[in-house]
Design a protein around this motif. Sequence first.
Motif, PDB file in Angstrom:
ATOM      1  N   GLY A   4      39.179  50.209  34.925  1.00  0.00           N
ATOM      2  CA  GLY A   4      40.614  50.070  35.125  1.00  0.00           C
ATOM      3  C   GLY A   4      40.982  49.937  36.585  1.00  0.00           C
ATOM      4  O   GLY A   4      41.772  49.073  36.970  1.00  0.00           O
ATOM      5  N   SER A   5      40.382  50.777  37.388  1.00  0.00           N
ATOM      6  CA  SER A   5      40.650  50.705  38.825  1.00  0.00           C
ATOM      7  C   SER A   5      40.204  49.385  39.401  1.00  0.00           C
ATOM      8  O   SER A   5      40.926  48.743  40.166  1.00  0.00           O
ATOM      9  CB  SER A   5      39.894  51.814  39.571  1.00  0.00           C
ATOM     10  N   SER A  27      39.707  46.568  38.028  1.00  0.00           N
ATOM     11  CA  SER A  27      40.507  45.411  37.620  1.00  0.00           C
ATOM     12  C   SER A  27      41.858  45.419  38.307  1.00  0.00           C
ATOM     13  O   SER A  27      42.433  44.361  38.546  1.00  0.00           O
ATOM     14  CB  SER A  27      40.682  45.398  36.101  1.00  0.00           C
ATOM     15  N   LYS A  73      34.147  44.640  37.637  1.00  0.00           N
ATOM     16  CA  LYS A  73      34.755  44.838  36.322  1.00  0.00           C
ATOM     17  C   LYS A  73      33.818  44.349  35.229  1.00  0.00           C
ATOM     18  O   LYS A  73      33.631  44.995  34.200  1.00  0.00           O
ATOM     19  CB  LYS A  73      36.084  44.100  36.259  1.00  0.00           C
TER      20      LYS A  73
END
Lengths: 729, 180
Positions: free
Chosen positions: B112-113, B115, B123
């Motif tokens: 998540g980070s 991306s 990712k």
Amino acid sequence: MNERMDPAPTSSGQATASSSTGPPDAAAGGGMPTEFPAGLRVLLVDDDATCLKIIEMMLRKCHYDVTTCSCAVTALSMLRERKGWFDLVLSDVYMPDMDGFKLLEHIGLEMDLPVIMMSADDHKDVVMKGVTHGAVDYLIKPVRIEPLKNIWQHVVRKKRFELKELEHSGSFEENQRESERHKRAMEECDNATSGCGENLKNIKRKKEGKEEDEQDVDEQADPSQTKKPRVVWSSELHQQFVTAVNQLGIDKAVPKKILELMKVAGLTRENVASHLQKYRLYLRRLSVPQHQDRLDGPFTSAQDATFRSVGTVDGFDLQALAVSGQLLPQNLSALSSGSRRVTNTGLRMPVFDQMGFLNSGNASSTRSASVQQMNRGLGYFSGFSNSIESRQLGQSHQLVEPYGNMCSQVGEEISGLLNLPSPQTTRSSLPGGISNEQVNRSLIMHMSQQGQQFSLSQQHENFHGQPFPRGQIFNGIGGHDSRLSSKFGYQMSPNDISSHISGRTANIAQTPMPGNHISASYSSVPEALYANNIHDSCLTESAASHYPLASSIGDTPTTGNVEALSNTSSLKGVTDLSNCNIYSELRQNKTQDWKLKTVNISYQSGQNLAPKQNNADFGSSLVAHQDSIATVQDESSRNTCTVRKEILSVTTEIENEKIECVAQRNSTILVENSIRLKSESMPDIKHQEVLYDNIISNDLMDVGKQQQEGIEQDDPEFFDAYSLENIPM
Amino acid sequence: MALHISSAPPISAFHHLLCFFFHDTYPEMEYASSLQRQLASMKKNLFDQGYLDEQFYQLEELQDESSPNFVEEVVTLFFRDSSRLVANIDQALQKYPQDFRRLDNFMHQLKGSASSIGAAKMKNECTSFREFCNKENREGCLRSFQKVKKEHAVLKQKLENYFQLLRQDGPVDKATRSGN
């Protein structure tokens, strides 16, 4: 050219957890900022600092007023502290301290704010989960700024929807349209970006708007039936359903047979099947151990206990109340004379029934006439809320989930119904937020109008000690433990429910009481809604006047719920109210007239919604008018029996609390008291859950199940006899 | 804002155009532009080689006068948190038996980070790690994680260089940027 938008004036730079500066130009209560959508107050919750920073910046670029939070628990408390401050919440799904969906539920229950979920997880089922939990939108990370520019529409839509809800609740066409749109939306959009957000919103709106929204999920799940009109599970319908199920036996109830028994035109087997599924979940939830402290295991024991203890309350014969129904007339007299009668009729009514019936004859008579009415309206929701209550003690969350929306709706409805003028509208967590309160109020009002208010809910609340205000009230009422019901015996169906609801909204202090407490209150609500069922319970003894259900809702301020409710406008339930069986006879102090709208069981719940809205808090308020015995004028003595039983069972745990509450006859709703007692802050979750009918219904269901003695009227969600005590507002 | 040379969104293209225009009109910018050219080509490489993606542009667009170092701040924040996360995952991988669920949670966070800042290669490696995790393939996880770590380190270095250059380019860059 890059847009170099100036950051929103109020917020500082990248400070995390920065709070917004002073009050916005718009009304603090949630009015639109003048330069809308600029200045929209957004709460951003994400545990990932990088994402938090990025999205915060994006939101500022959109000229929103951003407050960030990296911890869900903090966010929730922030929301609670500044009720009405935020317009919208953006939350991550996966967070370490609290699941995003749980947060979503809480917010929905307590504050009824639009919540947008975000996640890097784009799996359909997760997105669906967001939808079913009531998120207005679901954004896939990495989040771009474009969708964020449109999030304000959720706020507007919600507000408009709420207004519309108030105007005409439950428009069938609207449901249909929404469901169709919804289906199409679901089919088209996998990722709920803002573009597809509309669909989600529709869905959510639909869910929120209609109490009978539970069809949502079913419809969504069944793509083949895209154009199938939604069935609105009104309280009457649900009651019929429950009756049919009870007749068949929960294990043997198959949709086909249920359908046959129900004899409702236009209802398809699928409708029944999906509804049955939900009902089963609800029952299961109820059976999950809830507040152990009060009602352990079988209700009967609890009932007995409660009854006895109840009886000891100042001469309030709660048990009598519990017995309500039949006992009412006698109870009333008995109660008035101070004799306690442990009418341990062994009501094995489902929790909810009891709740409803818990018109604690005890002093608190009052109220909940409106609650009853509300209950009626809420009916279905109540049931759920009850379950929620019960769960509350335990896990409640789960319960809340499915019914979260419903509860909110119920709350809204109730509010409308109640129209209680209580000034302190506690915008407790009911999803409908204010609406809940109002609902409660209205319920209470009705009740008071009738005369006495039995705030069963109050009692419940007290007993349950659920910290959450809402739940409290409901607990008191719904008493998952059915304790309440048993105690109160008097069940005001609609009123109770409303009181429950109101209680809920009223931020009933969450008494430490286990969720049952609330459930009780909730259950009462549903029962109230199904006045038919409760009838008997309502009657309980005149002591019913003492249903502190509502009052127990703890904090007096919360009782405001009831009051708050008063302000609500058209709630669907209103119409129901009129139809609610309200026991007019219940009227100890001839304060309340419970008119029992007997659908099945004529249950008269003296609804004396004392002007002291306190009661309104919760439908749970068992109308325990001492004088007014919600005599089940109806014919069905059987009803009374059941009612009584329910009450007994419910009161078990509530008893203790109730006693305290009951003591406050005519005081503000006992519920309030109880709530106050229990005002500990319950975990948010509980709070919310309590609010939700699920809990109540669960509770009720449990109780009902346990006590089911083949009482056909056992409609767990039916708390008729809740009279809201004069909830001290 | 850095000069977008390749695959630039319209805004950047315009900006780009302006810069070139300035270059032609104002020869004194030649020096600056060489630095900027360097920056530009660095950036281009990052994108072409797949280290960064579209999301990075989003970050750049958020940067403005009031937060002139936004992108660098975010990236710094990312590497700070992600390094810690990588260490946690490393530790978790040492344990036996493997707690795949926990690993997956970590990786989900990391993904998540990553991306969010547009770290594309990272990712992707995170995604493949999660696949191995789902299949509870320990070997696969270990191998995949090595790749994740590698991508993480490489990107960190490249971006550090980039921002260093960017800072050098600062004042001049601002002057040119003001032309937008």
